[in-house]
Design a protein around this motif. Structure first.
Motif: not given
Lengths: 1007, 499
Positions: A597-598, A645, A589-591, A594
């Motif tokens: 992610k998986y 972010l 997921s991009s949310k 970093a």
């Protein structure tokens, strides 16, 4: 998936009819219907002991040749109980009604990327057919599920037209997003709550994936359960046009607790102000341009004054008995190659409050075309348009003053009063329109026997536009800004591309394998914009010309998120007794940060069909006995994009003759201060999913050919890495950071029971659900044992709900109530002020270090259990069903406890009660258990009485049922009967949009 | 099984090429530190953002005034208002007091923003040295102001001198009062050398930095001289007084833009924000869209009635939160213009509505709810609603002039400075021949009259070790907590293990 079986039946029928063409002795005709008298096409009719048979046609009619004078006909149909009927000598016409086999073991349930036989389910899947949903008029699917599926709690506190509900599957296990995932016809739509895109009449079935094993196919979105909604499909050999119409009258469901005598209002107000050290107002004086009569004048005993002319009945002005309507026109049918199902729905719900309503149109088309013998193409489109207008209005306004001035303008009490509900209803513009388009297309390819490949592209588009205008004379914001107009736009698009293989095959007679493996890619974009104009020359144009405003406020935003997944499910059954399921999904997921992610979510389940064992064959009464167990890990990614972010926010500063814009790190002021464009606190590169480990142990028991069934499950959900905003050191210059922290457990027991007590001409079935969930916070707040669930609540100047280690989520925190201070003196342990006679007496010094003095846990908004039961009676062509729903053992913090009737029982020197304090206009209130009331209730949710006409009574109409339905008929509760006790999940009650009692008249016709 | 090959092919084609790149977030419509701080406009914008915290309602437009005025004899909190404010009024704030939290937090928000300017702007190349120095100098001054506020409110606190851009940097231990003052002096000295004297509304310049520096030195001087808690580290009071005099003298003598405004009322007129007294204000304007961009501060002082001010301005109703205390009100000379012109005792058209009329009401200082209130915060252009253009003064010329007087002591310059202030107020001169202590006490009293309601009194009482003498002994207020430093808020204590 019933279509497969229908097709299968047709094939059999062809074989059978070829065989029966040979012998012809005697013809018997008739019509087959279901319990409601709806004709059933495709029913297989066999002559017992022979190979002769027939199949009912599209109108349910059949004709069969009997080999002799007496015979027994066997009627069988998927989803119905097989029925044997004796045909007497000389009888040539026989009409047969089949009973729903409510728990047919061959029934098919949808489980996400596939279906399975109910008897082969290893996990915990709740399933309900569209026809069994609550029969209440409702804008959303939510309310239709209330009390229907064990383990699914639907909380619907609002009676506002179009209002959604909160749906919880097995408790509350997330602070960021505890909503179940809703999947409509395979399209993962998002959070449950307000499922408006589906017309209840179009629902074929709803399945709820509850345990880890069944929900794991949705991986990072499965932790809170998954609700799968399947709409109707066309069936081969059947062309049917249906029309349903429902007209509903709503009435006020509660006896209101309001002042009726202006004298009470004035004297209590005066007393309150005097007690508060303020000058009384109702002494015959003008304040802010409004004349406040004296109490004597209101009583009509002041000889110098005319009797007071007003006693405004706001209820009459604001509430009404509105009429709501819903119509559905549908057509479905098909051939061997083409199947279709289309429908249109118009829904118009009018609120109890004047000028408040909700309208909806839904159009739906579903088409399946066989391109080749092994390739099928399908298209499914649902378009939904809604319009919501008006607002809830208060009826507790001061009855001393009128609604209108003599000149017809709206009356305001003084110059700072903007709460005239009639004016708000008539002049405040509050309207929103939405458009939703769900579309999907797929190609299904049967590659070799048992192996199928399916590719599906789906898109969910949603758009809304809201218009709001507050005139200067009608609301305080309107006055503050001299007209405040806002236009808001929302636009989202969710694209889903899925490819998956299904393999289903027997190996020998002992082994059966079914597996699904696939990939999916989802991209979701959301764009919003809003324009606000402040300050208009006049209010005529409302928000139609925002360019005419003195000041503008413009905002726009866009987010995009991506989800990449691989998933698989492997089922293996041995001897049709021992079932094993392994399910897993990898989501990226991009949310997330970093660094994370998986994630992979593996689960496993086993089931043992005990009734298939040889030793059970001696106990034919047991038609089903299955033991199930599953364990696994599922996730929850319920946060907004970009939370990991560090981004720059912007704000303005007035310098050099105007506002200049600055950029820098954003600042949350606890959410209470909307400091410009704030987005988040400090970034967190390690942000990841919430993880829920769930154990489920279940049993399915069926007796007497499934006339009596029980499904029971015990579950234990252990949720870790709770996503939440963490308060960080103030000296960092930030307030919050999004982190994974905290552990919540939910364990519980749920059970569904159904019994068909009587069968035949007199038919009686009963059913019930029971849900018990225990919620416990194990760890919250990075070493701190207590964390507020919200910011300060104005009325009590502190947060109310807290997360406390070792206690259920959202418990109420406050002081203890120790009666009423009877004599002035002593200092309050809460704020050190002098305690005045009539004040609430508090006990402070509790174990929780919040506030100036220690507080206590004073209540728990989580219910002990929820339950529902229903009974359904049928006699001849009449049917009567009743549904009850109840919640037991939850506490409600009732901000509205000091109602007018309570104020009339207030403490006074002459009434030294310990129940209610004195009235005091300047008293500072604190949370205490004085406010706490029991939220338990049992409601007669719905009573539905129907009559089905004999088929073909009216030519051309194959079916006609008329019914009368009453909803929200009565509620047994100790809660203040002037309110509905169904409150929001956190247990706070401060007055809701009242839930109406409704009476509906409906008709279902099919041609 | 040839078909299986096709399946493999189909999967290969339709399956996506998984790569982490797709999951990278490219936020739309947001700037980040990577693409910002590149141009002069960026640098200006970063500085504007640092300034924008000042008029926040949790800082100068409300909370800072509550925090610094309610404990003194200037105002008390009306009955029935926030219990935490009532406790603060008694100087008995505990760490959980909700007024302390923003008082602690907001300066740090400003510090972080100033630190970003200080850290990133030097590397910008597309900017003239003068502009760059001006921007960085203002950022240093902002940082110094925030730390000056923090150290006077809370004493030793964490000191961030670099931007916080990672969770690992959020928790710092306390720095000593000495270290913090050292940093403040270093920042202001550096800033004064970088800035020009151009007047920019709502922003500080070289003169402001000098003025602030003089107040910092005066705080150290009087803290040491009076033995007020926390100032033991100061080497010599006289040396500090000399520094305070040196920098306040610069404000008086080394510029031409500032001076005493002959009209007291004009100082607070929102149409005269560029008047000679305004060294630095937290700037607002009623056209702003949020509180903080505009100010509601006037309403805090005003009665909960609708009425007209003496100038005819309609007030749609105050919050009646800050009540003028009789201790202050009665301490004025009856003819002191700072009482007769800057405290409103008569309102008209009471409850008459926006266009109506009503009776005139004389406000009594002994009333429990409706008392004479400050005229320093209002908006002569007040339109409808709550929005006002009222700025909160951060540094005024008369403040610096009184710093100069106090630092100079009973000298000719000292007497002259006080005389200028008193003459404008319509009062005579101070009696001649006062001792140093008597003179400084008189200046302190003068500051009370001159700067009341402006967030100065608590600090003046603290630095001169006068809380007990004046608040308790003279005015009979009860003080139950540490009157010299507020406790660090519980929410910081809970979250910062390094404290």
């Amino acid at each position: 998936m019933r279509t497969i079986y229908t097709t299968f039946m047709c094939v059999i029928w062809l074989c059978i009819s070829a065989a029966t063409a040979l012998a012809q002795q005697r013809q018997v005709t008739g019509v087959v219907t279901d319990q409601q008298g709806i004709t059933l096409p495709g029913v297989t009719i066999a002559v017992k002991g022979t190979s002769a048979g027939a199949v009912s046609d599209a109108k349910g009619a059949f004709s069969i040749s009997l080999p002799g004078q007496q015979a027994t006909l066997v009627f069988s149909f998927i989803g119905m109980q097989t029925r044997e009927v004796q045909v007497a000598a000389g009888q040539s016409k026989i009409d047969v009604s089949l009973q729903n086999a409510s728990r047919d073991l061959n029934e098919v349930v949808v489980v996400g990327y596939g279906t399975t036989k109910k008897s082969d389910v290893t996990g915990s899947v709740g399933s309900i057919k569209g026809s069994d949903l609550n029969r209440v008029p409702s804008a959303n699917v939510d309310q239709l599920l209330q009390g229907k599926i064990p383990g699914v709690q639907v909380i619907a506190p609002s009676g506002q037209p179009g209002a959604g509900a909160t749906i919880r599957v097995r408790g509350y296990g997330s602070r960021s997003d505890a909503n179940a995932l809703v999947v409509i016809d395979g399209i993962p739509l998002g959070d449950a709550g307000g499922i408006k895109q589906v017309n209840p009449d179009d629902i074929e079935s709803i399945e709820v994936l509850k345990d880890a094993s069944s929900a794991a196919i949705y991986g990072s979105r499965g932790a809170n359960g998954v609700i799968l909604i399947t709409t109707r499909r066309g069936k081969t050999g059947q062309a049917r046009i249906g029309l349903t119409a429902l007209t509903t009258v709503s009435t006020l469901g509660n006896k209101l607790d309001l002042f009726t005598d202006p004298v009470d209002v004035a004297s209590i107000n005066n007393e309150s102000r005097i007690n508060g050290g303020e000058a009384p107002q109702y002494v015959g004086q003008v304040i802010g341009g409004t004349y406040y009569p004296s109490v004597a004048e209101l009583r009509g005993i002041d000889p110098t004054k005319q009797p007071w002319p007003y006693n405004t009945n706001w209820v009459d002005l604001v509430y009404r008995n509105p009429i709501s309507q819903s119509y559905t026109l549908s057509a479905d049918g098909g051939t061997d190659k083409t199947k279709y199902s289309v429908s249109g729905n118009y829904y118009n719900e009018q609120g109890l409050a004047i000028k408040n309503g909700y309208e909806k149109y839904i159009g739906r088309a579903n088409l399946e075309q066989k391109l080749k013998s092994n390739v099928t193409l399908g298209v499914n489109i649902i378009a939904t348009w809604t319009k919501n207008y008006g607002q809830g209005l208060s009826v507790d306004r001061n009855i001393i003053f009128p609604a209108y001035n003599p000149d017809g303008t709206y009356f305001h009490i003084g110059s700072n009063d903007y709460n005239n509900p009639v004016q708000i209803a008539n002049e405040v513009l509050n309207k929103s329109k939405t458009l939703d388009l769900l579309s999907s297309a797929y190609i299904s390819w049967d590659i070799v026997k048992g192996l199928n490949f399916r590719t599906r592209i789906s898109n969910a588009f949603g758009n809304s536009i809201s218009d709001n205008y507050q005139p200067r004379d009608a609301t305080s914001s309107g006055y503050q800004f001299q007209g405040l107009g806002t236009v808001s736009n929302y636009d989202s698009n969710h694209l889903i591309v899925e490819n998956f293989l299904t393999y289903d095959r027997d190996f020998g007679t002992k082994h059966h394998i079914n597996f699904v493996a696939g990939t999916s890619y989802e991209a979701q974009t959301v764009r919003t914009s809003s324009i606000q104009g402040q300050g208009f020359v006049n209010d005529i144009l409302k928000d139609e010309n925002l360019a005419g405003a003195t000041t503008y406020l413009v905002g726009n935003n866009s987010t995009k998120s991506v989800l990449e997944s691989y998933y698989g499910r492997f089922n293996y059954s041995f001897l049709n007794r021992y079932l094993f399921t392994f399910t897993g999904r990898t989501d990226g997921s991009s949310k997330f940060g970093a660094n994370n992610k998986y994630a992979f979510f593996p689960t496993g389940a086993v089931a043992w069909k005990v009734n298939e064992e040889a030793f059970m064959k001696n106990i034919p009464q047991v038609s089903e006995l299955k033991l199930r167990g599953s364990y696994g890990i599922v996730g929850n990614q319920g946060i907004s994009p970009y939370q990991s972010l560090s981004l720059l926010g912007s704000y303005k500063y007035f310098t050099d003759g105007g506002f200049q814009t600055g950029y820098g790190p954003p600042f949350f002021n606890d959410g209470s201060n909307t400091n410009g464009k704030v987005f988040n606190g400090l970034g967190n590169k390690s942000l990841k999913w919430e993880t829920t480990r769930q154990l489920d142990i279940g049993i399915d028991l069926g007796l007497f050919n499934q006339r009596f069934t029980i499904n029971a499950d015990y579950y234990f959900k252990h949720t870790t890495d709770l996503l939440r905003l963490n308060q960080i050191a103030l000296s960092s210059g930030y307030s919050v950071i999004q982190i994974n922290d905290g552990v919540i457990d939910n364990k519980g027991f749920e059970m569904g029971v159904n019994a068909q007590i009587l069968q035949g001409k007199f038919d009686w079935s009963v059913g019930g659900n029971f849900n018990l969930n225990r919620n416990k916070v194990l760890n919250i707040g990075g070493g701190n044992s207590i964390e507020a669930a919200q910011g300060d609540i104005e009325a009590i100047r502190a947060p109310l709900n807290y997360y406390i280690n070792g206690y259920p989520a959202q418990v109420f925190v406050g002081y203890l109530f120790d009666g009423i201070v009877q004599q002035t003196g002593g200092t309050s342990p809460v704020d050190g002020t002098v305690q005045k006679a009539g004040d609430l007496k508090y006990i402070a010094g509790g174990p929780l270090a919040v506030g100036q003095n220690g507080k206590y846990i004073i209540g728990n908004p989580n219910p002990d259990f929820t339950y529902s039961f229903n009974t359904s009676l049928k006699y001849a062509r009449f049917d009567l069903s009743t549904q009850f729903y109840g919640v037991k053992g939850n506490d409600v913090f009732n901000f509205s406890k000091f109602t007018p009737s309570a104020q009339l029982q207030r403490w006074t020197p002459d009434n030294p009660t310990n129940l209610f304090p004195s009235v005091n206009s300047t008293r500072v209130n604190y949370a205490s258990d004085w406010y706490i009331e029991s939220g338990s209730f049992l409601r007669i949710q719905n009573v539905n009485l129907g009559y089905t006409l004999k088929p073909q009574t009216i030519k051309g109409i194959s079916n006609l049922r008329v019914y009368f339905s009453g909803s929200n008929l009565y509620t047994f509760t100790k809660f203040n009967p002037s309110f509905d006790p169904e409150v929001q999940e956190n247990g706070q009650f401060g007055g809701n949009y009242r839930k109406p009692r409704t009476y509906s008249l409906g008709v279902n016709v099919s041609f | 099984m040839k078909k299986l090959k096709y399946i493999a092919l189909v999967l290969a084609v339709t399956g996506f090429t998984a790569c982490k790149k797709q999951l990278e977030e490219k936020p739309y419509g947001f700037l980040s530190t990577e693409n910002f701080y590149k141009t002069e406009a960026d640098a200006n914008s970063a500085l504007i953002y640092a300034y924008s915290i000042l008029p926040d309602l949790d800082y100068y437009s409300r909370n800072f005034i509550t925090l610094t005025e309610s404990p003194t004899e200037d105002i008390e909190i009306a009955a029935g208002k926030n219990a935490d404010e009532v406790l603060l009024d008694k100087l008995s704030a505990t760490p959980t007091n909700s007024v302390l939290r923003p008082g602690f937090q907001l300066p740090y928000v400003g510090i972080n923003r100033a630190n970003l300017v200080i850290a990133y702007v030097p590397a910008i190349t597309k900017i003239s040295d003068a502009a760059k120095n001006e921007i960085i100098g203002e950022a240093y001054t902002l940082r110094a102001l925030h730390y000056f506020n923090l150290v006077r409110l809370f004493g030793a606190v964490p000191m961030h001198l670099e931007p916080v851009d990672d969770p690992s940097k959020t928790n710092l231990a306390k720095s000593s009062i000495q270290l913090i003052y050292g940093q403040i002096i270093e920042d202001l000295t550096k800033a004064a050398g970088m800035m020009d004297q151009t007047r920019r509304l709502g922003r500080v310049n070289q003169v402001g930095a000098w003025g602030l520096l003089s107040k910092v030195y005066l705080t150290l001087a009087s803290g040491k001289a009076s033995g007020s808690p926390g100032y033991d580290f100061v080497a010599g009071a006289d040396e500090m007084y000399a520094k305070a005099k040196e920098f306040s003298a610069k404000v008086i003598n080394e510029q031409t833009a500032y001076g005493l405004d002959p009209s007291l009322v004009a100082i607070y007129d929102v149409n005269k924000k560029a008047g000679p007294e305004h060294l630095w204000d937290a700037s607002t304007d009623r056209t702003g869209t949020n509180e903080g961009l505009y100010s509601k501060l006037p309403k805090m002082f005003m009665p909960n009635l609708n009425f007209r001010l003496p100038g005819g301005v309609f007030v749609p109703g105050g919050f009646n939160e800050f009540l003028t205390e009789s201790a202050l009100y009665n301490s004025f000379d009856a003819n002191d213009k700072r009482k007769t012109q800057l405290i409103i005792s008569t309102i008209s058209d009471v409850n008459g509505g926006n266009s109506g009329t009503g009776p005139t009401q004389n406000l009594s200082i002994t009333d429990s709810y409706t008392r004479p209130f400050s005229n320093k915060f209002n908006d002569s252009g007040w339109q409808a609603g709550d929005q006002t253009s009222c700025n909160t003064p951060i540094l005024r010329y008369s403040d610096v002039l009184l710093v100069y007087a106090e630092a100079s002591g009973p000298t000719t310059e000292g007497y002259a400075a006080v005389k200028a202030i008193r003459t404008r107020a319509g009062l005579g001169d101070l009696p001649p021949g006062l001792t140093v202590q008597q003179f400084r006490d008189a200046v302190l009293q003068e500051r009370s009259w001159e700067l009341c309601f402006e967030g100065q009194r608590l600090f003046d009482l603290r630095r001169t070790h006068n809380i007990e003498n004046i608040l308790v002994t003279k005015y009979g207020k009860s003080v139950t907590g540490d009157p010299y430093f507020f406790p660090i808020p519980q929410s910081e204590v809970d979250r910062n293990p390094n404290l």
